[in-house]
Scaffold this active site. Structure first.
Site, mmCIF file in Angstrom:
data_model
loop_
_atom_site.group_PDB
_atom_site.id
_atom_site.type_symbol
_atom_site.label_atom_id
_atom_site.label_comp_id
_atom_site.label_asym_id
_atom_site.label_seq_id
_atom_site.Cartn_x
_atom_site.Cartn_y
_atom_site.Cartn_z
ATOM 1 C CB SER A 1 10.987 2.619 -31.814
ATOM 2 O OG SER A 1 12.295 2.888 -32.261
HETATM 3 N N1 SAH Z 1 13.704 6.408 -32.268
HETATM 4 C C1 SAH Z 1 13.645 6.469 -33.706
HETATM 5 C C2 SAH Z 1 14.190 5.177 -34.270
HETATM 6 C C3 SAH Z 1 14.517 5.253 -35.699
HETATM 7 S S1 SAH Z 1 15.237 3.769 -36.344
HETATM 8 C C4 SAH Z 1 12.203 6.654 -34.123
HETATM 9 O O1 SAH Z 1 11.311 6.222 -33.381
HETATM 10 O O2 SAH Z 1 11.955 7.230 -35.170
HETATM 11 C C5 SAH Z 1 16.937 3.989 -35.930
HETATM 12 C C6 SAH Z 1 17.614 5.197 -36.507
HETATM 13 O O3 SAH Z 1 19.011 5.082 -36.216
HETATM 14 C C7 SAH Z 1 17.512 5.361 -38.017
HETATM 15 O O4 SAH Z 1 16.984 6.630 -38.317
HETATM 16 C C8 SAH Z 1 18.954 5.223 -38.506
HETATM 17 O O5 SAH Z 1 19.264 6.027 -39.625
HETATM 18 C C9 SAH Z 1 19.725 5.659 -37.288
HETATM 19 N N2 SAH Z 1 21.102 5.202 -37.242
HETATM 20 C C10 SAH Z 1 21.616 4.009 -37.632
HETATM 21 N N3 SAH Z 1 22.948 3.976 -37.448
HETATM 22 C C11 SAH Z 1 23.299 5.177 -36.908
HETATM 23 C C12 SAH Z 1 24.541 5.760 -36.482
HETATM 24 N N4 SAH Z 1 25.701 5.107 -36.575
HETATM 25 N N5 SAH Z 1 24.512 7.011 -35.979
HETATM 26 C C13 SAH Z 1 23.355 7.701 -35.878
HETATM 27 N N6 SAH Z 1 22.150 7.212 -36.268
HETATM 28 C C14 SAH Z 1 22.115 5.967 -36.774
#
Ligand code: SAH
Length: 228
Positions: free
Chosen positions: A75
């Site tokens: 993010s």
């Molecule tokens: N805060 C993280 C954001 C990553 S993007 C960072 O800065 O790296 C969002 C993440 O949510 C992704 O890794 C994706 O795989 C995860 N995600 C999507 N749907 C999900 C679910 N149902 N349960 C858990 N994680 C999920």
């Protein structure tokens, strides 16, 4: 936490990962309305370049989202700071005890949040990302994080209720399990809506129901059902 990782230009590194570059990012976030000093201090001390591929490290302190593999992104720092600030509300004066994070990704938001709360529970649906984030955060010395490979739509029933829940991916609607797992006065900060029309919400559990605030328009990857 030791941020002076040798070999990858840690806190005192040179060029694009230096303390000065990071400080510029902090100043930029402060100028954009991030007023919580504890949150700014976390942005200052977490080495974001260690959470992304080395080839992208020179861009780690730009205020932008970057790819982390598997079609996912780390993010944007402004959004991480904004969500953290929205979750804490009164900063560290009213410390949140148990907090759930959905969407660990590379673990950057996890690292920003962990020292500001009592215990952090974090769920990621993609096994490879989950493993890498756990290894990275354990190597950095965090001791109050519990990791789970699972589906965040279900929350983490065995550890509920939570004083705070933060979700880093957008579903069409707020999952009811997450509302159910909020403690009294607990706050849920998450994006909701279709691609191109998402809003960041803060939902607070009150004595009579849920109070819903719209914070701003945002762009997140979708919250996907089921384990990857
Ligand atoms: N805060 C993280 C954001 C990553 S993007 C960072 O800065 O790296 C969002 C993440 O949510 C992704 O890794 C994706 O795989 C995860 N995600 C999507 N749907 C999900 C679910 N149902 N349960 C858990 N994680 C999920």
């Amino acid at each position: 936490m030791n941020v002076d990782e040798p070999g990858r230009g840690g806190a005192q590194g040179i060029g694009m990962t230096s303390a000065r570059t990071r400080e510029r990012l902090v100043q930029r976030l402060a100028a954009s309305g991030i007023g919580n000093e504890a949150v700014l201090e976390r942005i200052r001390s977490v080495p974001r370049h260690l959470f992304i591929d080395e080839a992208l490290a020179s861009r780690a302190y730009e205020d932008s989202a970057l790819p982390i593999g598997q079609g996912q992104t780390i993010s944007q720092p402004y959004i991480v700071a904004l969500m953290t600030q929205a979750l804490l509300v009164n900063g560290v004066t009213r410390r949140l005890g148990k907090v759930l994070e959905v969407g660990t990704g590379c673990g950057y938001q996890t690292a920003v949040l962990a020292p500001l709360v009592g215990q952090l529970y974090t769920i990621e649906r993609i096994a490879g990302l989950q493993r890498a984030a756990r290894q990275r955060l354990q190597a950095l010395g965090f001791g109050n994080i519990r990791f789970r490979h699972g589906d965040g739509f279900e929350g983490w029933p065995g550890r509920a209720p939570f004083d705070g829940i933060l979700v880093a991916a957008a579903p069409a609607e707020v999952p009811s399990a997450l509302l159910d797992q909020l403690a009294p006065e607990g706050r849920l900060v998450m994006p909701v809506g279709p691609a191109g029309g998402q809003e960041l919400l803060r939902i607070t559990r009150t004595a009579t129901g849920f109070d819903r605030e719209r914070l701003c328009s945002v762009t997140f990857v979708p919250l996907v059902e089921g384990k990857g």
